[in-house]
Design a protein around this motif. Structure first.
Motif, PDB file in Angstrom:
ATOM      1  N   GLN A   5       0.811  -1.217   0.000  1.00 45.02           N
ATOM      2  CA  GLN A   5       0.000   0.000   0.000  1.00 45.02           C
ATOM      3  C   GLN A   5       0.845   1.267   0.000  1.00 45.02           C
ATOM      4  N   VAL A   6       2.145   1.143   0.001  1.00 49.02           N
ATOM      5  CA  VAL A   6       3.008   2.319   0.038  1.00 49.02           C
ATOM      6  C   VAL A   6       4.050   2.232  -1.078  1.00 49.02           C
ATOM      7  N   LEU A   7       4.624   3.381  -1.372  1.00 50.10           N
ATOM      8  CA  LEU A   7       5.700   3.476  -2.358  1.00 50.10           C
ATOM      9  C   LEU A   7       6.940   4.006  -1.655  1.00 50.10           C
ATOM     10  N   THR A   8       8.066   3.417  -1.946  1.00 49.40           N
ATOM     11  CA  THR A   8       9.318   3.954  -1.410  1.00 49.40           C
ATOM     12  C   THR A   8       9.686   5.187  -2.223  1.00 49.40           C
ATOM     13  N   VAL A  35       4.458   8.974   4.702  1.00 51.11           N
ATOM     14  CA  VAL A  35       3.611   8.421   5.759  1.00 51.11           C
ATOM     15  C   VAL A  35       4.431   7.762   6.856  1.00 51.11           C
ATOM     16  N   ALA A  36       5.654   7.372   6.544  1.00 55.35           N
ATOM     17  CA  ALA A  36       6.498   6.697   7.524  1.00 55.35           C
ATOM     18  C   ALA A  36       7.862   6.485   6.903  1.00 55.35           C
ATOM     19  N   ARG A  43      12.014   6.923   3.234  1.00 59.63           N
ATOM     20  CA  ARG A  43      10.660   7.467   3.237  1.00 59.63           C
ATOM     21  C   ARG A  43       9.741   6.546   2.438  1.00 59.63           C
ATOM     22  N   VAL A  44       8.503   6.416   2.906  1.00 57.96           N
ATOM     23  CA  VAL A  44       7.485   5.711   2.135  1.00 57.96           C
ATOM     24  C   VAL A  44       6.266   6.613   2.041  1.00 57.96           C
TER      25      VAL A  44
END
Length: 143
Positions: A5-8, A35-36, A43-44
């Motif tokens: 659900q996230v992208l680096t 987001v985190a 970073r993501v």
């Protein structure tokens, strides 16, 4: 959030061709947020980061400064928020003026390449120069 659900930051760079320094700058300016950080400290971002970046890039193409883009984006959605229409109307006028100027420059270059004689002596070129002098004077008085 799961990994799917996230992208680096590397995936965002690959998808947008923007340098990491630009992403970090946009983050400092509040245009985007990570987001985190993943287990490696990278970073993501939420998948909507690509749409947010597209909005920023479209704003820049239209002539908005980063500060102006930041000022008209909704912080939660990354999309244009309240008050963007007034700024957009002014930018549209500026953009249309830049397009007209670019078209005039294009016409001069096309003629320069097609002109069979000495271009500096060409009456059409000299008319273009006079028109540009007038445009520069008008621009100066409009400020």
């Amino acid at each position: 959030m799961t990994r799917s659900q996230v992208l680096t930051i590397a995936e965002v760079v690959a998808a947008t061709k923007l340098p990491t320094s630009t992403l970090r700058f946009y983050e400092r300016e509040g245009l985007i947020t990570s987001v985190a950080r993943d287990g490696a400290g990278r970073r993501v971002y939420d998948p909507d980061i690509l749409a947010r970046l597209a909005v920023v890039e479209l704003g820049k193409l239209a002539g908005f400064t980063i500060s102006e883009v930041s000022g008209c984006l909704d912080r939660d959605t990354g999309m244009p928020g309240p008050g963007w229409r007034e700024l957009a109307a002014a930018k549209l006028t500026e953009l249309e003026e830049r397009i007209a100027e670019a078209e005039r420059a294009r016409q001069v270059l096309v003629h320069a390449l097609e002109c069979p004689g000495a271009f500096a002596e060409c009456p059409e070129f000299r008319d273009s120069v006079r028109a540009q002098v007038s445009a520069m004077r008008a621009r100066d008085t409009a400020r």
